[in-house]
Design an enzyme around this catalytic site. Structure first.
Site, PDB file in Angstrom:
ATOM      1  N   LYS A 153       5.696  70.975  63.272  1.00 25.67           N
ATOM      2  CA  LYS A 153       4.243  70.753  63.188  1.00 25.67           C
ATOM      3  C   LYS A 153       3.350  71.995  63.516  1.00 25.67           C
ATOM      4  O   LYS A 153       3.675  72.641  64.308  1.00 25.67           O
ATOM      5  CB  LYS A 153       3.864  69.651  64.113  1.00 25.67           C
ATOM      6  CG  LYS A 153       2.540  68.975  64.103  1.00 25.67           C
ATOM      7  CD  LYS A 153       2.079  68.081  65.174  1.00 25.67           C
ATOM      8  CE  LYS A 153       0.696  67.787  65.317  1.00 25.67           C
ATOM      9  NZ  LYS A 153       0.254  66.751  66.548  1.00 25.67           N
ATOM     10  N   GLU A 203     -10.223  62.771  74.238  1.00 24.80           N
ATOM     11  CA  GLU A 203      -8.927  63.252  74.541  1.00 24.80           C
ATOM     12  C   GLU A 203      -8.834  63.753  76.019  1.00 24.80           C
ATOM     13  O   GLU A 203      -9.094  65.060  76.101  1.00 24.80           O
ATOM     14  CB  GLU A 203      -8.102  64.036  73.616  1.00 24.80           C
ATOM     15  CG  GLU A 203      -6.675  64.028  74.134  1.00 24.80           C
ATOM     16  CD  GLU A 203      -5.835  64.860  73.026  1.00 24.80           C
ATOM     17  OE1 GLU A 203      -4.487  64.940  72.899  1.00 24.80           O
ATOM     18  OE2 GLU A 203      -6.359  65.105  72.063  1.00 24.80           O
TER      19      GLU A 203
END
Length: 401
Positions: A153, A203
């Site tokens: 990723k 976040e």
């Protein structure tokens, strides 16, 4: 030191909430103050008593030494507040303020529901860096390399450079960001000479309060819709998306592995839930931990986690190299962390996303947005996702795109 609350400026939720948090928001000034608001408190720091020096020692140690020196000098409850870059070797911008005023969270203040003043009329020159087609090509290249097995990723970002026909109103911009999502994390801190970092991040990288450690990774996203039925459909689809669930699991596994050496126990839910902002749905997992060493600070844990696969990729070193090859700009403090920490080790550090860096002297803003790219990603979808993430700031400055 604090407007409300007790030791370390901890607010007392539910007491004196009418107007206390919004008064700190309204008192923010780009010259001389730093602002940070979270679901647990609102902070407004004034002045600079000391700056954390750059050096070869680990950041958490340099911060602890700076706070310890201030405490020995008679500063009763010193804390640091500021930003840490994506590149861990770059200088952080952290300071011990002269004074700190605290209040309960913005969401607990009824006055936060009052509408923010609209952005002033201005002509904006908007320039994407890179162009969307170039960004999409970078995503396609990353996917090809993942198909060859080079990595799992990578998070690729792009920017918008906005130049205004009039002076920037940073207090007004901060107010609109905070009132748009008062339950999130809103911040305005210096990020370098003549630059200010502003944002509204959803976040939490890590928080510590006493013996309780919490981290809340977000990975896997979809844009929201103004149509209620379509918005619900998109949320439900995200919860079942194989691509997004795989991306999210990679992040959660990496955080579990990074925290394990520091913790006696970790409570990791089996499946993610949903978190919504004004513009996006995100897959979310709230992880709670019991640290093995009660002296480990929130910042030390944050440094152990940073950068997570949610903003970098996996394996980390390979993803960081790919970012350097495919992104035509320096991230600076974007996808770093921003927050506060005190001399007892408590603190809150959030991932620096949904943000912009302002250069008031140039009447310029640089907006950032990124997307997690995995083997199943499509260039068109990731380009659209970054476009949706820009909306938080574009709407706050009055740019209709």
């Amino acid at each position: 030191m604090s407007a409300t609350g007790g030791p370390h400026g901890r607010p007392a939720p539910g007491r004196g909430t009418v107007g206390t948090a919004t008064s700190l928001l309204d008192a923010y000034e780009p010259q001389g103050t730093r602002f940070f608001a979270s679901p647990t408190r609102t902070l407004l720091a004034h002045g600079v008593r000391a700056e954390v020096p750059h050096g070869d020692a680990p950041l958490a140690r340099r911060v602890a030494e700076t706070l310890g020196a201030r405490r020995r000098a008679g500063h009763e409850a010193p804390l640091v507040i500021g930003a840490v870059p994506f590149d861990r070797s770059a200088p952080a911008v952290l300071a011990v303020p002269e004074t700190v005023r605290t209040a309960p969270p913005l969401a607990a203040d009824p006055l936060v529901a009052l509408p923010a003043a609209p952005p002033p009329a201005a002509d904006w020159d908007v320039r994407p860096v890179p162009e969307p087609a170039v960004y999409a090509a970078a995503v396609a290249e990353a996917v090809r390399r993942m198909e060859r097995g080079e990595f799992g990723k990578v998070v690729l970002a792009r920017t918008l450079r906005l130049t205004s026909s009039r002076d920037l109103d940073l207090p007004g911009l901060l107010g609109r960001l905070a009132r748009r999502d008062p339950s999130g994390y809103t911040f305005a801190v210096p990020s370098g000479p003549g630059r200010t970092l502003l944002g509204a991040s959803p976040e939490l990288l890590v928080s510590r309060r006493g013996g309780r450690v919490v981290t809340n990774p977000l990975a896997g996203s979809t844009p929201r819709s103004a149509d209620l039925a379509e918005d619900v459909r998109r949320a439900a689809a995200l919860l079942e998306s194989e691509k997004d669930l795989h991306e999210h699991a990679m992040v959660v596994d990496a955080i579990r592995e990074a925290l394990a050496p520091y913790c006696r126990s970790l409570d990791v839910p089996e499946r993610p839930t949903l978190v919504r902002t004004a513009t996006m749905w995100h897959l979310s997992t709230t992880i709670e931990a019991d640290p093995a060493d009660p002296a480990v600070s929130a910042l030390e844990l944050a440094c152990a986690l940073h950068p997570t696969p949610a903003v970098c990729g996996t394996p980390t070193d390979t993803a960081r190299r790919v970012i350097g090859e495919l992104e035509p700009f320096d991230r600076g403090v974007y996808t770093g962390m921003v927050g506060w920490g005190d001399a007892d080790g408590d603190g809150e550090w959030v991932v620096t996303i949904r943000c912009a860096e302002a250069e008031p002297a140039e009447r310029r803003l640089r907006l950032f947005a990124g997307a997690g790219v995995v083997e199943q990603s499509s260039p068109e979808a990731e380009t659209a996702e970054t476009g949706a993430k820009f909306r938080t700031f574009l709407q706050a400055v009055g740019v209709d795109q």
